[in-house]
Design a protein around this motif. Structure first.
Motif, mmCIF file in Angstrom:
data_model
loop_
_atom_site.group_PDB
_atom_site.id
_atom_site.type_symbol
_atom_site.label_atom_id
_atom_site.label_comp_id
_atom_site.label_asym_id
_atom_site.label_seq_id
_atom_site.Cartn_x
_atom_site.Cartn_y
_atom_site.Cartn_z
ATOM 1 N N SER A 169 43.572 56.596 51.545
ATOM 2 C CA SER A 169 44.389 56.318 50.362
ATOM 3 C C SER A 169 43.507 55.967 49.175
ATOM 4 O O SER A 169 43.730 56.439 48.051
ATOM 5 N N SER A 206 52.361 49.298 45.910
ATOM 6 C CA SER A 206 51.719 50.135 46.931
ATOM 7 C C SER A 206 50.932 49.308 47.941
ATOM 8 O O SER A 206 50.710 49.728 49.074
ATOM 9 N N GLY A 221 56.399 51.513 46.935
ATOM 10 C CA GLY A 221 56.328 51.152 48.341
ATOM 11 C C GLY A 221 54.983 51.421 48.989
ATOM 12 O O GLY A 221 54.079 52.012 48.401
ATOM 13 N N LYS A 222 54.862 50.964 50.223
ATOM 14 C CA LYS A 222 53.588 51.028 50.940
ATOM 15 C C LYS A 222 53.328 52.376 51.606
ATOM 16 O O LYS A 222 52.251 52.600 52.149
ATOM 17 N N ASP A 223 54.325 53.258 51.627
ATOM 18 C CA ASP A 223 54.154 54.558 52.278
ATOM 19 C C ASP A 223 54.125 55.694 51.266
ATOM 20 O O ASP A 223 54.590 56.801 51.548
ATOM 21 N N ILE A 224 53.578 55.448 50.109
ATOM 22 C CA ILE A 224 53.507 56.463 49.064
ATOM 23 C C ILE A 224 52.593 57.612 49.499
ATOM 24 O O ILE A 224 51.511 57.390 50.044
ATOM 25 N N ASP A 225 53.030 58.833 49.231
ATOM 26 C CA ASP A 225 52.203 60.012 49.443
ATOM 27 C C ASP A 225 51.392 60.235 48.166
ATOM 28 O O ASP A 225 51.911 60.722 47.159
ATOM 29 N N SER A 257 42.693 44.374 53.412
ATOM 30 C CA SER A 257 43.507 44.367 54.617
ATOM 31 C C SER A 257 43.402 43.027 55.325
ATOM 32 O O SER A 257 42.380 42.345 55.258
ATOM 33 N N LYS A 260 43.052 54.871 57.480
ATOM 34 C CA LYS A 260 44.207 55.222 56.650
ATOM 35 C C LYS A 260 44.067 54.647 55.250
ATOM 36 O O LYS A 260 44.337 55.329 54.247
ATOM 37 N N GLU A 261 43.642 53.381 55.172
ATOM 38 C CA GLU A 261 43.456 52.750 53.863
ATOM 39 C C GLU A 261 42.341 53.427 53.084
ATOM 40 O O GLU A 261 42.443 53.635 51.868
ATOM 41 N N LYS A 265 47.830 48.802 47.810
ATOM 42 C CA LYS A 265 46.514 49.417 48.007
ATOM 43 C C LYS A 265 45.388 48.637 47.348
ATOM 44 O O LYS A 265 44.216 48.959 47.560
#
Length: 341
Positions: free
Chosen positions: A103, A77, A48-52, A83, A99-100, A79
């Motif tokens: 990551s 992800s 998913g897109k909110d991976i820690d 964008s 934020k990107e 990533k």
């Protein structure tokens, strides 16, 4: 950059990317079979897109438990894409949001500290080759593109399946399945199973069997609609349109698909005029060979100027439909009659 997954030499890190989900899933299953599956203490999965990614880091640097390797999979992800904001601005792939960027920096740290005892694998639908994290993975391990295969490979794949089921089938009948179902392996497998089940004990598979149980891909129906337009067959064009509506396709979705096909035809026509071959055009546009082949066939009936006018008309219908000044279903119907005439 390596673009092949070899069972006999497992890399430290992989990126499997591309629109062919069947291939991505096969590569994932092979890695799990070779290293560790879900039941193993040496397997970790993040999705998913909110991976820690700090948690991914902790998992990656953990030593395997009574084994030579551990497997860490990161899927969907997002990533590795540029964008939307950066893409719209025409910005460089590395010009990302804070934020990107954080990551990306964390992924780079993971790649830097990746121990030899861990196999890290990313599975993504899209990946931009200009991103630093892409280049880093390609240099340290393997970036494997999972792109759709050409028609010949699909024919061979289906032929092998029919042969294994003790069925006889002509190549043209296999091509009919592909033309109707598209080139997605999962979809083709479903249609193959339906055809085999329908034939039962009968040895030979016929075109009638295919028509009886397979359903057409919407892209294939749009191509059929364009063929009817080129033949100036208004009634057939409308039949195809009504069939799409009867199968719950939204008028604006149909319009978007029509626009996409005409845009492809325009690009194909321009590249063909520049002297590029069918295969060179397919590579340049990242389109499947059979799509380019059909587009080339239909460009005989439309000059580039005519295609430009059609695209402008489609854009006008789209805008008026979204503003509510035109009923989309009726507007598209009138447009199809106009194009066919």
């Amino acid at each position: 950059m390596a673009n092949k997954f070899d069972d006999n030499s497992i890399a430290n890190v992989y990126l499997f990317y591309g629109e062919e989900a069947f291939k991505r899933r096969n590569h994932k299953n092979r890695l799990k079979k070779l290293i560790a599956d879900e039941s193993s203490m040496n397997y970790a999965y993040f999705e998913g897109k909110d991976i820690d990614f700090s948690a991914v880091y902790d998992s990656v640097v953990t030593m395997p438990f009574f084994a030579e390797r551990r497997l860490v999979i990161v899927e969907n992800s997002g990533k590795f894409r540029v964008s939307k904001k950066a893409a719209e601005a025409g910005a460089d792939a590395e010009n990302t949001s804070g934020k990107e960027e954080n990551s990306d920096q964390m992924i780079l740290k993971i790649l830097t500290d990746l121990p030899e005892t861990t196999c890290l694998a990313f599975f993504e639908e899209e990946a931009n080759k200009t991103k630093k994290i892409f280049k880093t993975i390609a240099s340290k391990g393997q970036a494997v593109e999972c792109a759709p295969d050409d028609k010949n490979k699909l024919v061979m794949w289906l032929a092998k399946g029919f042969n294994g089921a003790d069925k006889k089938i002509r190549r043209s009948t296999i091509e009919l399945i592909i033309d109707r179902a598209g080139t997605d392996y999962d979809r083709l497998r479903q249609e193959y199973e339906k055809v085999v089940a329908y034939a039962g004990e009968r040895e030979e598979i016929t075109d009638d069997d295919v028509y009886a149980v397979t359903s057409e891909d919407i892209e294939a129906r749009i191509f059929d609609m364009l063929d009817a337009m080129c033949a100036k067959n208004t009634s057939l064009v409308l039949d195809k349109y009504y069939s799409l509506l009867a199968n719950n396709a939204h008028p604006l979705y149909i319009l978007a698909m029509i626009r996409g096909q005409f845009r492809t035809m325009l690009h194909v026509a321009e590249l063909n005029m520049d002297g590029l071959s069918k295969y060179e055009i397919a590579s340049r546009l990242k389109k499947r060979d059979f799509i380019v082949e059909k587009s080339l066939r239909n460009t005989r009936y439309f000059t580039p100027d005519k295609l430009e006018l059609i695209l402008a008309r489609i854009a006008d219908i789209d805008m008026k439909s979204k503003r509510g000044s035109v009923d989309p279903q009726i507007g598209i119907e009138m447009m199809l009659v106009e194009f066919t005439g």
